[in-house]
Design a protein around this motif. Structure first.
Motif, PDB file in Angstrom:
ATOM      1  N   ILE A  84      12.368  74.044  33.436  1.00 47.21           N
ATOM      2  CA  ILE A  84      13.721  73.893  33.967  1.00 47.21           C
ATOM      3  C   ILE A  84      14.536  72.950  33.083  1.00 47.21           C
ATOM      4  O   ILE A  84      15.701  73.220  32.759  1.00 47.21           O
ATOM      5  N   ALA A  85      13.929  71.831  32.688  1.00 46.96           N
ATOM      6  CA  ALA A  85      14.638  70.892  31.813  1.00 46.96           C
ATOM      7  C   ALA A  85      14.965  71.524  30.478  1.00 46.96           C
ATOM      8  O   ALA A  85      16.032  71.260  29.898  1.00 46.96           O
ATOM      9  N   PHE A  86      14.090  72.383  29.963  1.00 48.79           N
ATOM     10  CA  PHE A  86      14.323  73.022  28.677  1.00 48.79           C
ATOM     11  C   PHE A  86      15.365  74.132  28.761  1.00 48.79           C
ATOM     12  O   PHE A  86      15.726  74.700  27.731  1.00 48.79           O
ATOM     13  N   ALA A  87      15.833  74.461  29.958  1.00 49.51           N
ATOM     14  CA  ALA A  87      16.902  75.451  30.094  1.00 49.51           C
ATOM     15  C   ALA A  87      18.279  74.849  29.849  1.00 49.51           C
ATOM     16  O   ALA A  87      19.248  75.590  29.675  1.00 49.51           O
ATOM     17  N   ALA A  88      18.385  73.514  29.829  1.00 51.06           N
ATOM     18  CA  ALA A  88      19.690  72.874  29.623  1.00 51.06           C
ATOM     19  C   ALA A  88      20.319  73.233  28.281  1.00 51.06           C
ATOM     20  O   ALA A  88      21.513  73.547  28.229  1.00 51.06           O
ATOM     21  N   PRO A  89      19.596  73.208  27.136  1.00 52.82           N
ATOM     22  CA  PRO A  89      20.224  73.618  25.871  1.00 52.82           C
ATOM     23  C   PRO A  89      20.690  75.074  25.866  1.00 52.82           C
ATOM     24  O   PRO A  89      21.671  75.393  25.177  1.00 52.82           O
ATOM     25  N   LEU A  90      20.021  75.941  26.617  1.00 51.05           N
ATOM     26  CA  LEU A  90      20.460  77.326  26.685  1.00 51.05           C
ATOM     27  C   LEU A  90      21.812  77.430  27.371  1.00 51.05           C
ATOM     28  O   LEU A  90      22.696  78.190  26.935  1.00 51.05           O
ATOM     29  N   VAL A  91      21.994  76.649  28.442  1.00 47.14           N
ATOM     30  CA  VAL A  91      23.288  76.632  29.129  1.00 47.14           C
ATOM     31  C   VAL A  91      24.369  76.061  28.224  1.00 47.14           C
ATOM     32  O   VAL A  91      25.480  76.603  28.114  1.00 47.14           O
ATOM     33  N   ALA A  92      24.050  74.957  27.541  1.00 50.61           N
ATOM     34  CA  ALA A  92      25.026  74.337  26.644  1.00 50.61           C
ATOM     35  C   ALA A  92      25.388  75.265  25.492  1.00 50.61           C
ATOM     36  O   ALA A  92      26.556  75.362  25.095  1.00 50.61           O
ATOM     37  N   GLY A  93      24.400  75.956  24.925  1.00 51.58           N
ATOM     38  CA  GLY A  93      24.680  76.867  23.825  1.00 51.58           C
ATOM     39  C   GLY A  93      25.568  78.021  24.238  1.00 51.58           C
ATOM     40  O   GLY A  93      26.438  78.457  23.469  1.00 51.58           O
ATOM     41  N   GLU A  94      25.371  78.539  25.452  1.00 50.63           N
ATOM     42  CA  GLU A  94      26.238  79.618  25.939  1.00 50.63           C
ATOM     43  C   GLU A  94      27.671  79.140  26.101  1.00 50.63           C
ATOM     44  O   GLU A  94      28.629  79.845  25.744  1.00 50.63           O
ATOM     45  N   ILE A  95      27.840  77.935  26.639  1.00 56.37           N
ATOM     46  CA  ILE A  95      29.193  77.401  26.854  1.00 56.37           C
ATOM     47  C   ILE A  95      29.906  77.178  25.529  1.00 56.37           C
ATOM     48  O   ILE A  95      31.053  77.606  25.325  1.00 56.37           O
ATOM     49  N   ILE A  96      29.237  76.503  24.604  1.00 56.17           N
ATOM     50  CA  ILE A  96      29.863  76.198  23.318  1.00 56.17           C
ATOM     51  C   ILE A  96      30.080  77.475  22.512  1.00 56.17           C
ATOM     52  O   ILE A  96      31.129  77.666  21.894  1.00 56.17           O
ATOM     53  N   GLY A  97      29.090  78.363  22.497  1.00 53.27           N
ATOM     54  CA  GLY A  97      29.209  79.589  21.713  1.00 53.27           C
ATOM     55  C   GLY A  97      30.345  80.475  22.187  1.00 53.27           C
ATOM     56  O   GLY A  97      31.105  81.027  21.372  1.00 53.27           O
ATOM     57  N   ASN A  98      30.501  80.627  23.496  1.00 53.71           N
ATOM     58  CA  ASN A  98      31.609  81.440  24.016  1.00 53.71           C
ATOM     59  C   ASN A  98      32.957  80.797  23.719  1.00 53.71           C
ATOM     60  O   ASN A  98      33.942  81.497  23.457  1.00 53.71           O
ATOM     61  N   SER A  99      33.026  79.468  23.759  1.00 51.70           N
ATOM     62  CA  SER A  99      34.289  78.789  23.449  1.00 51.70           C
ATOM     63  C   SER A  99      34.634  78.893  21.969  1.00 51.70           C
ATOM     64  O   SER A  99      35.805  78.970  21.605  1.00 51.70           O
ATOM     65  N   MET A 100      33.615  78.898  21.101  1.00 53.15           N
ATOM     66  CA  MET A 100      33.854  79.012  19.663  1.00 53.15           C
ATOM     67  C   MET A 100      34.119  80.450  19.223  1.00 53.15           C
ATOM     68  O   MET A 100      34.587  80.681  18.113  1.00 53.15           O
ATOM     69  N   GLY A 101      33.783  81.415  20.068  1.00 50.53           N
ATOM     70  CA  GLY A 101      33.968  82.801  19.704  1.00 50.53           C
ATOM     71  C   GLY A 101      32.771  83.408  19.005  1.00 50.53           C
ATOM     72  O   GLY A 101      32.895  84.468  18.391  1.00 50.53           O
ATOM     73  N   ILE A 102      31.601  82.753  19.089  1.00 52.20           N
ATOM     74  CA  ILE A 102      30.386  83.294  18.460  1.00 52.20           C
ATOM     75  C   ILE A 102      29.337  83.603  19.520  1.00 52.20           C
ATOM     76  O   ILE A 102      28.140  83.608  19.235  1.00 52.20           O
ATOM     77  N   GLY A 103      29.796  83.859  20.738  1.00 55.86           N
ATOM     78  CA  GLY A 103      28.858  84.181  21.795  1.00 55.86           C
ATOM     79  C   GLY A 103      28.127  85.489  21.556  1.00 55.86           C
ATOM     80  O   GLY A 103      27.058  85.723  22.115  1.00 55.86           O
ATOM     81  N   PHE A 104      28.728  86.365  20.700  1.00 62.12           N
ATOM     82  CA  PHE A 104      28.077  87.646  20.411  1.00 62.12           C
ATOM     83  C   PHE A 104      26.902  87.486  19.451  1.00 62.12           C
ATOM     84  O   PHE A 104      26.066  88.387  19.344  1.00 62.12           O
ATOM     85  N   LEU A 151      29.627  68.921  26.808  1.00 63.37           N
ATOM     86  CA  LEU A 151      30.911  68.292  27.110  1.00 63.37           C
ATOM     87  C   LEU A 151      31.694  67.838  25.873  1.00 63.37           C
ATOM     88  O   LEU A 151      32.893  68.109  25.774  1.00 63.37           O
ATOM     89  N   PRO A 152      31.087  67.154  24.891  1.00 64.99           N
ATOM     90  CA  PRO A 152      31.900  66.684  23.743  1.00 64.99           C
ATOM     91  C   PRO A 152      32.566  67.827  22.988  1.00 64.99           C
ATOM     92  O   PRO A 152      33.768  67.787  22.700  1.00 64.99           O
ATOM     93  N   VAL A 153      31.784  68.840  22.662  1.00 67.42           N
ATOM     94  CA  VAL A 153      32.341  69.961  21.906  1.00 67.42           C
ATOM     95  C   VAL A 153      33.213  70.827  22.799  1.00 67.42           C
ATOM     96  O   VAL A 153      34.283  71.288  22.384  1.00 67.42           O
ATOM     97  N   GLY A 154      32.782  71.061  24.018  1.00 67.96           N
ATOM     98  CA  GLY A 154      33.559  71.906  24.924  1.00 67.96           C
ATOM     99  C   GLY A 154      34.921  71.334  25.244  1.00 67.96           C
ATOM    100  O   GLY A 154      35.900  72.087  25.378  1.00 67.96           O
ATOM    101  N   PHE A 155      35.021  70.000  25.357  1.00 64.50           N
ATOM    102  CA  PHE A 155      36.320  69.396  25.654  1.00 64.50           C
ATOM    103  C   PHE A 155      37.298  69.590  24.493  1.00 64.50           C
ATOM    104  O   PHE A 155      38.476  69.901  24.706  1.00 64.50           O
ATOM    105  N   LEU A 156      36.811  69.412  23.253  1.00 63.36           N
ATOM    106  CA  LEU A 156      37.685  69.625  22.100  1.00 63.36           C
ATOM    107  C   LEU A 156      38.127  71.078  21.991  1.00 63.36           C
ATOM    108  O   LEU A 156      39.296  71.365  21.678  1.00 63.36           O
ATOM    109  N   LEU A 157      37.218  72.001  22.271  1.00 62.66           N
ATOM    110  CA  LEU A 157      37.584  73.416  22.209  1.00 62.66           C
ATOM    111  C   LEU A 157      38.548  73.779  23.336  1.00 62.66           C
ATOM    112  O   LEU A 157      39.424  74.636  23.153  1.00 62.66           O
ATOM    113  N   LEU A 158      38.407  73.145  24.480  1.00 63.15           N
ATOM    114  CA  LEU A 158      39.362  73.375  25.563  1.00 63.15           C
ATOM    115  C   LEU A 158      40.757  72.890  25.174  1.00 63.15           C
ATOM    116  O   LEU A 158      41.758  73.584  25.420  1.00 63.15           O
TER     117      LEU A 158
END
Length: 257
Positions: free
Chosen positions: A90-110, A188-195
């Motif tokens: 469960i703890a190791f799932a946190a980077p997967l959630v963060a990567g999805e958030i940042i990747g979709n905001s950067m436009g590289i979610g595909f 949060l750090p990267v996602g806030f700047l992308l927002l």
């Protein structure tokens, strides 16, 4: 006795019985449960740790192999091992959630690649963050802490009485929310700047409709995202250490109360 008048070596049967909990933990736990780890390696590690357990704990397996009480004891052992490994997963799932958030905001979610832990396809940025968390887990000897926890669990939850109480399942369910909370905090750090960038691009598109939003916004999101990742990665690494500590602490609370 096997239950049909056949005999089995007591030491071998005790080792197999001890390996159930250890092997179940290795199936569910990160690093040990990766698809890249061959099955013979897991069995050998379980056997080696089982010998250590038998040398330090007086484990008495059920007398008959083919008996209902034996099957219930084996199910209890497997349940304890799976719970210990799952709460770390469960703890190791946190980077997967963060990567999805940042990747979709950067436009590289595909962009996706095969996850070495699960063997399934996931976002490339999620795989990168998951790999970094795995390396940090190994660097702080988290795998040794897991092995030590498994050995000491035979004191806190002896075989034969290893069924988990309902409140321990409740703790696992409540800890599931930590994966989402930690993932959001990690992004949060990267996602806030992308927002903020998306807000600026939206204001520009409203003030100058002739501008091509996709031609301007996508390169800017990608460039700002890469720069923000480079700047924020030390802080993200520090928080990944906290994620590892929280996962190990939750597993220890599950075992020792």
């Amino acid at each position: 006795m096997l239950g049909f008048g056949l005999a089995i070596e007591p030491q071998l049967w005790a080792l197999i019985f001890v390996m159930v909990r250890i092997g179940a933990a290795f199936i569910a736990a990160p690093v040990f449960g990766a698809v890249s780890i061959p099955l013979p390696v897991r069995v050998a590690l379980s056997g080696a740790i089982g010998v250590l357990v038998l040398g330090t704990h007086p484990v008495t397996p059920p007398t008959e192999v083919f008996a209902l009480a034996t099957f219930l004891s084996i199910a209890g052992e497997a349940l304890v091992g799976l719970a210990i490994g799952f709460i770390l997963q469960i703890a190791f799932a946190a980077p997967l959630v963060a990567g999805e958030i940042i990747g979709n905001s950067m436009g590289i979610g595909f962009a996706s690649m095969i996850d070495p832990q699960t063997g399934r396809s996931s976002a490339a940025l999620s795989n990168f963050l998951s790999t970094m968390l795995t390396l940090l887990f190994l660097s702080v000897n988290g795998h040794l802490v897991l092995v030590d926890m498994l050995v000491k669990s035979y004191d806190a939850m002896p075989p034969g009485a290893a069924w988990m109480a309902p409140e321990r399942f409740r703790d696992i369910a409540f800890f599931g929310s930590y994966a989402f909370a930690a993932g959001f905090l990690l992004a949060l750090p990267v996602g806030f700047l992308l927002l903020c960038l998306n807000l600026i691009v939206g204001m520009l598109s409203r003030s100058a409709p002739a501008l091509n939003l996709f031609a301007i916004g996508l390169p800017m999101s990608l460039g700002v995202g890469v720069i923000a990742l480079a700047i924020a990665f030390p802080a993200m690494g520090d928080y990944m250490i906290i994620i590892v500590d929280e996962g190990l602490r939750a597993a220890q609370n599950l075992v020792f109360g």
